[in-house]
Write a protein that holds these residues in place. Structure first.
Motif, PDB file in Angstrom:
ATOM      1  N   LEU A 101       0.845  -1.195   0.000  1.00  0.00           N
ATOM      2  CA  LEU A 101       0.000   0.000   0.000  1.00  0.00           C
ATOM      3  C   LEU A 101       0.875   1.236   0.000  1.00  0.00           C
ATOM      4  N   LEU A 102       0.520   2.189  -0.869  1.00  0.00           N
ATOM      5  CA  LEU A 102       1.138   3.509  -0.863  1.00  0.00           C
ATOM      6  C   LEU A 102       0.127   4.430  -0.183  1.00  0.00           C
ATOM      7  N   PRO A 103       0.186   4.532   1.137  1.00  0.00           N
ATOM      8  CA  PRO A 103      -0.922   5.140   1.878  1.00  0.00           C
ATOM      9  C   PRO A 103      -1.025   6.650   1.714  1.00  0.00           C
ATOM     10  N   ILE A 104      -2.242   7.102   1.650  1.00  0.00           N
ATOM     11  CA  ILE A 104      -2.508   8.535   1.746  1.00  0.00           C
ATOM     12  C   ILE A 104      -2.498   8.874   3.230  1.00  0.00           C
ATOM     13  N   GLY A 105      -2.006  10.061   3.566  1.00  0.00           N
ATOM     14  CA  GLY A 105      -1.859  10.392   4.987  1.00  0.00           C
ATOM     15  C   GLY A 105      -2.223  11.828   5.295  1.00  0.00           C
ATOM     16  N   ILE A 106      -2.371  12.118   6.571  1.00  0.00           N
ATOM     17  CA  ILE A 106      -2.677  13.465   7.057  1.00  0.00           C
ATOM     18  C   ILE A 106      -1.400  14.064   7.639  1.00  0.00           C
ATOM     19  N   TYR A 107      -1.057  15.261   7.160  1.00  0.00           N
ATOM     20  CA  TYR A 107       0.182  15.920   7.566  1.00  0.00           C
ATOM     21  C   TYR A 107      -0.106  17.346   8.040  1.00  0.00           C
ATOM     22  N   ARG A 134     -10.474   8.810  -0.950  1.00  0.00           N
ATOM     23  CA  ARG A 134      -9.570   8.270   0.067  1.00  0.00           C
ATOM     24  C   ARG A 134      -9.361   9.271   1.199  1.00  0.00           C
ATOM     25  N   ALA A 135      -9.205  10.541   0.844  1.00  0.00           N
ATOM     26  CA  ALA A 135      -8.973  11.574   1.853  1.00  0.00           C
ATOM     27  C   ALA A 135     -10.169  11.723   2.786  1.00  0.00           C
ATOM     28  N   TYR A 136     -11.354  11.794   2.209  1.00  0.00           N
ATOM     29  CA  TYR A 136     -12.547  11.977   3.048  1.00  0.00           C
ATOM     30  C   TYR A 136     -12.796  10.765   3.934  1.00  0.00           C
ATOM     31  N   LYS A 137     -12.521   9.567   3.414  1.00  0.00           N
ATOM     32  CA  LYS A 137     -12.710   8.372   4.237  1.00  0.00           C
ATOM     33  C   LYS A 137     -11.695   8.334   5.384  1.00  0.00           C
ATOM     34  N   VAL A 151     -19.173   6.677  -3.550  1.00  0.00           N
ATOM     35  CA  VAL A 151     -17.826   6.912  -4.063  1.00  0.00           C
ATOM     36  C   VAL A 151     -17.766   8.303  -4.684  1.00  0.00           C
ATOM     37  N   ASN A 152     -16.555   8.707  -5.092  1.00  0.00           N
ATOM     38  CA  ASN A 152     -16.350  10.027  -5.691  1.00  0.00           C
ATOM     39  C   ASN A 152     -16.872  11.138  -4.782  1.00  0.00           C
ATOM     40  N   LEU A 153     -16.551  11.015  -3.493  1.00  0.00           N
ATOM     41  CA  LEU A 153     -17.048  11.979  -2.515  1.00  0.00           C
ATOM     42  C   LEU A 153     -16.364  13.336  -2.677  1.00  0.00           C
ATOM     43  N   THR A 154     -17.127  14.391  -2.425  1.00  0.00           N
ATOM     44  CA  THR A 154     -16.607  15.757  -2.411  1.00  0.00           C
ATOM     45  C   THR A 154     -17.106  16.443  -1.147  1.00  0.00           C
ATOM     46  N   ALA A 155     -16.755  17.707  -0.996  1.00  0.00           N
ATOM     47  CA  ALA A 155     -17.205  18.456   0.184  1.00  0.00           C
ATOM     48  C   ALA A 155     -18.727  18.524   0.260  1.00  0.00           C
ATOM     49  N   ARG A 156     -19.397  18.390  -0.880  1.00  0.00           N
ATOM     50  CA  ARG A 156     -20.868  18.429  -0.878  1.00  0.00           C
ATOM     51  C   ARG A 156     -21.477  17.201  -0.210  1.00  0.00           C
ATOM     52  N   ASP A 157     -20.655  16.162  -0.014  1.00  0.00           N
ATOM     53  CA  ASP A 157     -21.152  14.913   0.561  1.00  0.00           C
ATOM     54  C   ASP A 157     -20.894  14.796   2.055  1.00  0.00           C
ATOM     55  N   SER A 211      -6.914  -0.978   3.412  1.00  0.00           N
ATOM     56  CA  SER A 211      -7.399  -0.051   2.393  1.00  0.00           C
ATOM     57  C   SER A 211      -7.651  -0.777   1.074  1.00  0.00           C
ATOM     58  N   PRO A 212      -8.742  -0.443   0.372  1.00  0.00           N
ATOM     59  CA  PRO A 212      -8.980  -1.047  -0.941  1.00  0.00           C
ATOM     60  C   PRO A 212      -7.993  -0.572  -1.995  1.00  0.00           C
TER      61      PRO A 212
END
Length: 258
Positions: A101-107, A134-137, A151-157, A211-212
């Motif tokens: 996994l090449l993880p997305i992270g919070i920095y 991935r970020a929102y999840k 899926v394809n979540l945005t700030a509107r979701d 993570s998927p």
């Protein structure tokens, strides 16, 4: 004499055929798939397999080469990408096993813990559908937001935003460069490492191995039960590969997914 020559030639033919049957042609992209594949190849060599590793510099050709028979398997993509391309291109390609996994992270440059995220904090996330999701999840997992299903979540979701976070959606490569302007940013591993961040030390939170978006070994559907594919899957999930990822790649943000 002619008979002996004929028998000898026949033996050579069958020996060559048997040797060819033990060869595996594997398509990969550069770091870290190529390095991980090289370790798996060493494991397979001890079992009598020869692995030819072919490197690709894009994310389309490895699947097309697999479909047309130029490759026996490939190892470069996560499952959502594979499923999308399989549908778009009508490909008979299946995932065999997760590898890394090449993880997305919070920095952050401003806080040391997500517990320090305050009211109206500025949060930057990628604006493309896959990495945005991935970020929102990840933000949801850490209790900062509550998102709609889908899926394809945005700030509107966003369903719940208890701290009234200010969400900014940016191009993924821009996120490290704007880190000083945000409270926290959700950044892909490759962009974080390129910016001098160490995911294993600097990330306040990372995706985990469930993570998927773990990178998978894939092959043609008709080949999934072949011995050489099963051997390749076992090698990529071997203790040797796990040790290599953990000891050599973890500092660069790569995690084993098995």
């Amino acid at each position: 004499m002619k008979k002996l020559v004929s028998v000898f030639c026949a033996l050579l033919f069958f020996a060559s055929a048997a040797q060819a049957a033990e060869k595996i042609v594997l398509g990969v992209t550069p770091f870290p798939a190529q390095e991980i594949a090289a370790v798996a190849a060493e494991v397979l060599e001890k079992q009598g397999y020869e692995v030819e590793i072919k490197e690709f510099t894009d994310f389309i050709q490895p699947n097309l080469a697999l479909e047309d028979g130029s490759l026996d398997a490939n190892f470069f993509q996560h499952l959502p990408f594979l499923e999308n391309m399989r549908t778009e291109k009508n490909l008979d390609i299946v995932a065999i096993t997760k590898v890394h996994l090449l993880p997305i992270g919070i920095y952050s440059h401003k806080i040391k813990s997500l517990a320090e995220v305050g009211e109206r904090a500025v949060v930057a996330v990628p604006n493309d559908p896959t990495n945005g999701f991935r970020a929102y999840k990840l933000l949801e997992r850490e209790g900062l937001l509550k998102m709609k299903d889908g899926v394809n979540l945005t700030a509107r979701d966003i369903l719940e935003n208890p701290k009234n976070l200010k969400i900014i959606e940016l191009e993924a490569p821009q996120l490290p460069r704007t880190l000083s302007d945000t409270t926290i940013s959700v950044i892909n591993m490759n962009f974080a490492v390129d910016a001098g961040l160490d995911p294993s030390k600097d990330a306040l939170a990372l995706e985990d191995k469930d993570s998927p978006y773990a990178v998978v070994l894939a092959c043609r559907g008709e080949d999934k039960d072949k011995p050489q594919i099963k051997a390749l899957a076992a090698a990529l999930n071997s203790p040797e590969v796990k040790k290599f990822i953990t000891e050599e790649l973890a500092s660069k943000g790569v995690l084993p997914a098995f």
